[in-house]
Scaffold this motif. Structure first.
Motif, short mmCIF file in Angstrom:
data_model
loop_
_atom_site.label_atom_id
_atom_site.label_comp_id
_atom_site.label_asym_id
_atom_site.label_seq_id
_atom_site.Cartn_x
_atom_site.Cartn_y
_atom_site.Cartn_z
N UNK A 1 32.88 4.32 -16.52
CA UNK A 1 32.51 5.73 -16.54
C UNK A 1 33.74 6.58 -16.24
N UNK A 2 33.54 7.88 -16.13
CA UNK A 2 34.66 8.79 -15.90
C UNK A 2 34.73 9.27 -14.46
N UNK A 3 35.95 9.37 -13.98
CA UNK A 3 36.26 10.12 -12.77
C UNK A 3 36.99 11.35 -13.30
N UNK A 4 36.31 12.48 -13.31
CA UNK A 4 36.91 13.69 -13.88
C UNK A 4 37.62 14.47 -12.79
N UNK A 5 38.87 14.78 -13.06
CA UNK A 5 39.67 15.60 -12.17
C UNK A 5 40.09 16.84 -12.94
N UNK A 6 39.34 17.95 -12.77
CA UNK A 6 39.67 19.15 -13.54
C UNK A 6 41.07 19.67 -13.25
N UNK A 7 41.58 19.46 -12.04
CA UNK A 7 42.93 19.91 -11.72
C UNK A 7 43.98 19.13 -12.51
N UNK B 1 28.65 25.68 -10.78
CA UNK B 1 27.42 26.31 -11.26
C UNK B 1 26.85 25.49 -12.41
N UNK B 2 27.71 25.06 -13.33
CA UNK B 2 27.27 24.20 -14.43
C UNK B 2 26.67 22.90 -13.89
N UNK B 3 27.38 22.28 -12.94
CA UNK B 3 26.89 21.02 -12.37
C UNK B 3 25.55 21.19 -11.66
N UNK B 4 25.41 22.28 -10.93
CA UNK B 4 24.16 22.55 -10.23
C UNK B 4 23.02 22.72 -11.23
N UNK B 5 23.27 23.48 -12.30
CA UNK B 5 22.24 23.70 -13.32
C UNK B 5 21.84 22.42 -14.04
N UNK B 6 22.74 21.46 -14.10
CA UNK B 6 22.45 20.17 -14.73
C UNK B 6 21.82 19.18 -13.76
N UNK B 7 21.82 19.52 -12.48
CA UNK B 7 21.26 18.60 -11.48
C UNK B 7 22.19 17.44 -11.15
N UNK B 8 23.49 17.68 -11.23
CA UNK B 8 24.48 16.63 -10.95
C UNK B 8 24.25 16.03 -9.58
N UNK B 9 24.19 14.70 -9.51
CA UNK B 9 23.93 14.03 -8.24
C UNK B 9 24.91 12.88 -7.99
N UNK B 10 25.99 12.85 -8.72
CA UNK B 10 27.00 11.80 -8.55
C UNK B 10 27.99 12.22 -7.47
N UNK C 1 30.91 9.94 -13.40
CA UNK C 1 30.32 9.32 -12.21
C UNK C 1 30.94 9.86 -10.92
N UNK C 2 32.07 10.53 -11.04
CA UNK C 2 32.79 10.98 -9.85
C UNK C 2 33.66 12.17 -10.25
N UNK D 1 38.73 24.63 -22.74
CA UNK D 1 38.81 25.16 -21.38
C UNK D 1 38.25 24.09 -20.44
N UNK D 2 38.41 24.28 -19.15
CA UNK D 2 37.86 23.30 -18.20
C UNK D 2 36.33 23.24 -18.30
N UNK D 3 35.69 24.37 -18.51
CA UNK D 3 34.24 24.36 -18.64
C UNK D 3 33.81 23.64 -19.91
N UNK D 4 34.51 23.86 -21.01
CA UNK D 4 34.20 23.14 -22.25
C UNK D 4 34.41 21.64 -22.07
N UNK D 5 35.46 21.29 -21.35
CA UNK D 5 35.74 19.88 -21.09
C UNK D 5 34.60 19.28 -20.27
N UNK D 6 34.17 19.98 -19.22
CA UNK D 6 33.06 19.49 -18.39
C UNK D 6 31.80 19.32 -19.22
N UNK D 7 31.50 20.27 -20.07
CA UNK D 7 30.30 20.17 -20.91
C UNK D 7 30.33 18.91 -21.77
N UNK D 8 31.50 18.58 -22.32
CA UNK D 8 31.61 17.41 -23.19
C UNK D 8 31.60 16.09 -22.39
N UNK D 9 32.22 16.11 -21.23
CA UNK D 9 32.35 14.89 -20.42
C UNK D 9 31.12 14.61 -19.57
N UNK D 10 30.33 15.62 -19.30
CA UNK D 10 29.26 15.52 -18.32
C UNK D 10 28.42 14.23 -18.40
#
Length: 168
Positions: free
Chosen positions: A64-70, A135-144, A101-102, A88-97
């Protein structure tokens, strides 16, 4: 990556990394564990989109992915192929979501006058818009897993913990 002058993400890089990650994913499947691949210049894949390509090629739940936006934010523009510079970082998050896993959390400010132009900052004092990402993660219910990787002095790390807690 410090040992070469050319860009990351050549086809040879991807072939080598994918072969290695297939072996790792196989071990993970056999052992019932999940490994995570971080987008990082030291993996020759500093952008999340680059690690996504590897995750999709391996296609195993044990990798799985460990995403580091920085790390995506600070990926040196002249060392990343043009095909990986548009999100953008938000577009990247949307695609990787679906594959994350971390998540690592740290902040940077770009200062072109410095020899190393990306300066580590206390969370919230850099240029990364963590509020929109969380905010995106919260709306998706991210629990990782989410972990702070502040890379600042001890006082700044404590302040970053306080700020991350307030964001979460």
């Amino acid at each position: 990556p410090d040992n070469r002058k050319g860009p990351y993400g050549s086809e040879k890089d991807f072939e080598t990394i994918i072969a290695a990650m297939k072996r790792i994913a196989s071990i993970g499947k056999e052992e019932g564990v999940v490994f995570v691949l971080e987008n990082c210049p030291y993996s020759h894949c500093p952008k999340g989109e680059m690690t996504l390509r590897i995750i999709k090629a391996v296609n195993q739940e044990s990798l799985r992915l460990l995403w580091d936006p920085a790390n995506s934010f600070r990926a040196e523009k002249d060392l990343v192929p043009d095909s990986y510079k548009s999100w953008s970082l938000l577009e990247e998050l949307e695609a990787l979501y679906p594959y994350i896993d971390h998540i690592h959390v740290k902040d940077y400010r770009f200062r072109p006058e410095l020899a190393k132009p990306f300066e580590h900052r206390i969370l919230g004092e850099g240029e990364i818009d963590f509020l929109s990402l969380f905010d995106f993660l919260k709306n998706k219910g991210f629990s990782k897993a989410v972990s702070l990787e502040p890379e600042v002095d001890p006082e700044g790390a404590i302040e970053s913990m306080i700020r991350l807690d307030s964001i979460l």
